[in-house]
Every structure is written in C-alpha cells, then in structure tokens.
Design an enzyme around this catalytic site. Structure first.
Site, PDB file in Angstrom:
ATOM      1  CG  ASP A  70      47.988  50.683  45.639  1.00 46.61           C
ATOM      2  OD1 ASP A  70      47.085  49.839  45.601  1.00 46.61           O
ATOM      3  OD2 ASP A  70      48.061  51.567  46.518  1.00 46.61           O
TER       4      ASP A  70
ATOM      5  CG  ASP B  17      40.294  38.409  45.682  1.00 51.16           C
ATOM      6  OD1 ASP B  17      39.417  37.761  46.285  1.00 51.16           O
ATOM      7  OD2 ASP B  17      41.447  37.978  45.511  1.00 51.16           O
TER       8      ASP B  17
ATOM      9  CD  GLU C 286      38.039  48.759  34.034  1.00 49.29           C
ATOM     10  OE1 GLU C 286      37.593  47.609  34.208  1.00 49.29           O
ATOM     11  OE2 GLU C 286      38.197  49.268  32.920  1.00 49.29           O
TER      12      GLU C 286
ATOM     13  CB  THR D 148      33.438  38.604  31.035  1.00 50.56           C
ATOM     14  OG1 THR D 148      32.978  38.011  32.266  1.00 50.56           O
ATOM     15  CG2 THR D 148      33.687  40.097  31.261  1.00 50.56           C
TER      16      THR D 148
END
Length: 244
Positions: A126, A149, A74, A223
């Site tokens: 990262d 994002d 993930e 969520t």
C-alpha cells in the site's frame, strides 16, 4: 475460486511456489489477480534484484538502487508500460514504484528484464503506508500518479486517491522544486484533482493555461488505452505542480 486456488496441471519450472499463474490466458482471469506464466517467471528471474520488502523504517534509497540519484515515487503503475518507458528515457533517475496487484508487478518485472532496466525498484505494498513509514520529508524529487481509479459514482468519491490528506503528505516529502504529476482521462476527476492539489499551500501550479492543466510532459508516453480513447474523442488531463 480464491486467489490462491491451484491451477490445472503442474506449475512450469522457474515460477516461485507462492505465485499463482494462468496456464492459458483467458478474458479476463487477470482481473482476479492471476498472472501469466511469463509474469510469474519474472518474479523468480528479476524479483530478487528489483523487489523491495516493506518495512516501517526510512528507506535507504542509495542502498536500494546501488547509487545516488533523483528519486521519483510512482503510485499505481498498472501493467508497467508507462513506467518502463519513463525509466528508459530517464536513466539518470531512480523510480520507486508501488503497486498491490500481482499481475501488474509481474508484468513490470518482465519489462525490466526484457529492456534491461536497472533504475526501477518495486514495493508490492500500500503506497500510503510506504509514504507514512518509509519516506522522510524532503526525500523525493518527483511523484507520478497516472490514471488512478476515478470511482465514478458520487457515493464512491471518498475512495479516490487524490484527497487533501494524501496530497499534503506527498508535498511534505518532496524536495524544494520537486514535482507532483497526475494524469486522468476522466474530466470530473481531473477537476477534483485540480481543486484538491490547487488548495495545497506547499504546491504551485507549473501551468499558465487558463484552466490550469499542463501540456503532457514528453516523458509520459501515450499508452494503447489512451490512444484508443483519444481516437474516440476522449480527453486526457495532466496536472504538474511544484513544491515551493
């Protein structure tokens, strides 16, 4: 104030010395990378068993998890709400989770402790370097990338995570039959994802819908943020592709 600036008053017992914290939760110092007291304590309580150290060498997943099981990567789990849910409903899978934000890592560690989860390992590093240096080809059974994002402005689109080079790296590291599952609530990004992932020859779309988008798999929870968006009429798009 820098990320390492001291907070007011002494740090409560049980919080590692190198983890900053908020004595009171305000709106929203967390954006600057601050952790709450509970999240910071979770580093000390659950970090040793669940945090992995980045090293530029192939990961021994069986040793890291203490068992052999399907391995799911993930990338960017935010505060870990969906991650913990999926790990709980899929106990037979191992989840290797990459996130660079300290508060998010602390939040997921806290969930791991509260829910007694033992199939999550976290790399606070990262993800691209993890993919490049720690994951050999054909080692992953799945990849999750949820709500990355969107970088809304056109001049920032080059910063979007879903790009041809990364998708190819992920496809190479998937086993035959392994899957890549992405989700976004920003339609222009969803369309770009479909274009980029659809152009990768190592991957095949599992959806037969006319637009190519998949029905949300049962394991991915809605969520609170997503539920609010759906009530306001915002869309959510899931893409599920499989390694050929």
């Amino acid at each position: 104030m820098t990320d390492n600036a001291p907070t007011d008053g002494p740090k409560p017992a049980g919080i590692p010395a190198d983890v900053p914290f908020l004595r009171t939760i305000k709106s929203y110092v967390l954006r600057a990378g601050r952790t709450t007291i509970g999240q910071a304590k979770a580093y000390g309580l659950y970090g040793p068993a669940n945090l992995l150290t980045y090293a530029p060498q192939a990961l021994d997943a069986s040793a890291a998890f203490g068992r052999s099981a399907p391995l799911i990567l993930e990338i960017g789990f935010g505060m870990g709400e969906a991650t913990a849910h999926i790990a709980r409903v899929r106990p037979d899978d191992n989840f290797l989770c990459c996130e660079v934000h300290e508060a998010g890592v602390g939040a997921l560690l806290k969930r791991i402790g509260e829910q007694d989860l033992n199939n999550i390992r976290i790399l606070r590093h990262d993800a691209v370097e993890v993919i490049d240096h720690m994951l050999n080809p054909g080692t992953l059974d799945g990849v999750h990338i949820f709500f990355p994002d969107p970088w809304h402005k056109s001049k920032h689109h080059k910063r979007r995570l879903i790009q041809p080079a990364l998708v190819n790296k992920l496809a190479q590291r998937l086993k035959s039959g392994g899957y890549l599952h992405c989700a976004t609530d920003w339609q222009p990004y969803a369309e770009q994802m479909m274009q980029v992932i659809g152009a990768e020859p190592l991957l095949s779309n599992t959806s037969d819908a006319a637009d190519g988008f998949a029905t949300k798999p049962d394991y991915r929870p809605l969520t609170k943020f997503e539920n609010r968006g759906l009530k306001l009429g915002h869309g959510v798009w899931d893409l599920v592709f499989q390694r050929v």
